[in-house]
Write an enzyme that holds these catalytic residues in place. Structure first.
Site, mmCIF file in Angstrom:
data_model
loop_
_atom_site.group_PDB
_atom_site.id
_atom_site.type_symbol
_atom_site.label_atom_id
_atom_site.label_comp_id
_atom_site.label_asym_id
_atom_site.label_seq_id
_atom_site.Cartn_x
_atom_site.Cartn_y
_atom_site.Cartn_z
ATOM 1 N N CYS A 76 0.838 -1.201 0.000
ATOM 2 C CA CYS A 76 0.000 0.000 0.000
ATOM 3 C C CYS A 76 0.873 1.251 0.000
ATOM 4 C CB CYS A 76 -0.916 0.006 1.234
ATOM 5 S SG CYS A 76 -1.815 1.556 1.410
ATOM 6 N N CYS A 79 0.362 3.628 3.304
ATOM 7 C CA CYS A 79 0.785 3.246 4.646
ATOM 8 C C CYS A 79 2.098 3.975 4.973
ATOM 9 C CB CYS A 79 0.995 1.728 4.715
ATOM 10 S SG CYS A 79 -0.522 0.803 5.039
ATOM 11 N N HIS A 137 -4.166 1.201 8.048
ATOM 12 C CA HIS A 137 -4.705 0.743 6.762
ATOM 13 C C HIS A 137 -6.133 0.192 6.888
ATOM 14 C CE1 HIS A 137 -4.059 -0.832 2.636
ATOM 15 N NE2 HIS A 137 -4.861 -1.799 3.020
ATOM 16 N N ASN A 177 -14.107 8.576 -1.778
ATOM 17 C CA ASN A 177 -14.806 7.440 -2.366
ATOM 18 C C ASN A 177 -14.340 6.225 -1.588
ATOM 19 O OD1 ASN A 177 -15.475 9.255 -4.425
ATOM 20 N ND2 ASN A 177 -13.810 8.566 -5.737
ATOM 21 N N HIS A 188 -6.666 1.975 1.496
ATOM 22 C CA HIS A 188 -6.269 2.740 2.681
ATOM 23 C C HIS A 188 -7.219 3.947 2.843
ATOM 24 C CE1 HIS A 188 -2.870 3.629 5.482
ATOM 25 N NE2 HIS A 188 -3.575 4.740 5.555
ATOM 26 N N HIS A 190 -8.645 7.207 2.765
ATOM 27 C CA HIS A 190 -8.128 8.475 2.235
ATOM 28 C C HIS A 190 -9.198 9.183 1.424
ATOM 29 C CE1 HIS A 190 -7.818 6.042 -1.416
ATOM 30 N NE2 HIS A 190 -7.661 7.147 -2.101
ATOM 31 N N GLN A 192 -9.660 12.801 -1.421
ATOM 32 C CA GLN A 192 -8.927 13.539 -2.446
ATOM 33 C C GLN A 192 -9.375 14.991 -2.432
ATOM 34 O OE1 GLN A 192 -8.067 11.518 -6.208
ATOM 35 N NE2 GLN A 192 -9.596 10.015 -5.586
HETATM 36 ZN ZN LIG Z 1 -2.290 1.345 3.694
#
Ligand SMILES: [Zn+2]
Length: 370
Positions: A76, A79, A137, A177, A188, A190, A192
């Site tokens: 990932c 991470c 994560h 999303n 992970h 997150h 935008q």
């Molecule tokens: Zn991650």
């Protein structure tokens, strides 16, 4: 709600020159680690094409086909870095981190020559950033602490302010999303941040409607809609001191939910830190209610609409919209011809029923259920 405390901001840059900023929950001085990767500067030349029939810009960004797609967890890129695996974040741990997307759809210095006329083309000027909500994560936005939600809100205020000042930027959109069903390429947790060189069609249409409403009624359209929803009451899901979550009367998606401040504020910067935390807690609780509906983590899109960078700021009203394409267990709503081709939505779930179900699945930890 935790007491307001200053967030610690530390700026650095990655091996290919992209900016990276740490926002730490508690004020402390961070010495940013050096990104030791051998990263080529990606060649990017997004462009804008104008659709004269819809009067909308379309972004063309073909390089995005190369981007990372659903890597295994141990690869990932969001991470923290470990001695065996250097990621996009050089640190061994972080709270919230924001960095420039390696595969952006908009870039500060596009090379495209502009071309006017009916088939206008312009450079895709702007910026695309990634915001990681946690170094964990496996967590989810709905599991984050009040303190972390306040740090995320502070980082959004910072990025909205900084990106709005970039040459050519007209609108900053912050969104998340979740789930591969809605096109997520990294699991992970997150979001935008897109800084567009135009006001995107949906917020622009809403602001134009607000301009007409103000001429006719001398008040804010968004405030008036919230008053009407509160008066009707059937679609209200939850209320906190300063915010209301409701399914709009004309919801396009099953379980579409809007969160709006009771007071007239244009963006997150207009709220104090406690109020921002309260808003994001309500957002997190809506996501928990989505998951509660189906007994699993379901795909969703969550978008923060704030005032544009320059134009029509006086008409704007902060709001968050959440939708899930999940309409029933194991079933997704697909955008078919009526929605995709004609733009006319058909919703399979009656909005009053959707609101009742979301009230029923509201997370226990909150006392805000009606
Ligand atoms: Zn991650």
């Amino acid at each position: 709600m935790v007491a307001a405390r200053p967030v610690a901001k530390t700026s650095t840059s990655l091996a290919d020159g992209r900016a990276l900023i740490y926002f730490d929950d508690r004020a402390s001085h961070r010495h940013p680690e050096v990104d030791t990767r051998d990263l080529a500067v990606s060649s990017i030349d997004p462009e804008l094409r104008f659709d004269p029939l819809q009067e909308e810009w379309v972004i063309v960004a073909s390089h995005r086909q190369e981007r990372t797609h659903l890597p295994p967890t141990d690869e990932c890129p969001l991470c923290p870095s470990s001695p065996d695996h250097a990621t996009e974040i050089p640190a061994a741990d972080y709270d919230v981190v924001v960095f420039e997307n390696r595969f952006p759809s908009l870039t500060p210095l596009p090379e495209t020559a502009s071309d006017s006329g009916l088939l206008a083309v312009a450079g895709g000027v702007g910026q695309c950033e990634v915001i990681c909500f946690s170094s964990d994560h496996e967590t989810s936005f709905s599991y984050l602490s009040d303190e972390r939600l306040s740090t995320i809100a502070d980082s959004i205020v910072d990025r909205t302010h900084e990106l709005s000042r970039l040459p050519g930027v007209e609108y900053v959109l912050v969104f998340e999303n979740r789930g591969s069903d809605v096109g997520v390429t990294l699991h992970h947790p997150h979001g935008q941040i897109y800084a567009y060189p135009f006001i995107p069609p949906k917020p622009r249409r809403a602001l134009e409607a607000a301009a007409r409403y103000r001429l006719d009624h001398d008040e804010c359209l968004f405030c008036a809609v919230l008053d009407a929803e509160l008066e009707d009451g059937r679609r209200i899901i939850a209320e906190s001191e300063n915010f209301v979550a409701y399914v709009p009367s004309a919801a396009r998606w099953p379980y579409e939910t809007h969160i709006q401040p009771r007071m007239h504020v244009a963006d997150l910067a207009d709220l104090n830190r406690d109020e921002r935390g309260e808003l994001l807690r309500l957002q997190a609780d809506v996501i928990a209610a989505f998951d509660g509906l189906f007994g699993e983590a379901i795909p969703y899109l969550s978008t923060v609409f704030q005032a544009p960078a320059h134009e029509m700021r006086d008409l704007a009203h902060l709001r968050i919209e959440l939708v899930t394409p999940r309409r029933a267990p194991g079933k997704l709503k697909y955008l078919a011809s009526s929605e995709s081709a004609a733009g006319a939505f058909i919703n399979d779930v009656v909005p009053e029923t959707a609101a009742a179900r979301l009230r029923h699945s509201w997370p226990d930890r909150s006392s805000r259920n009606l």
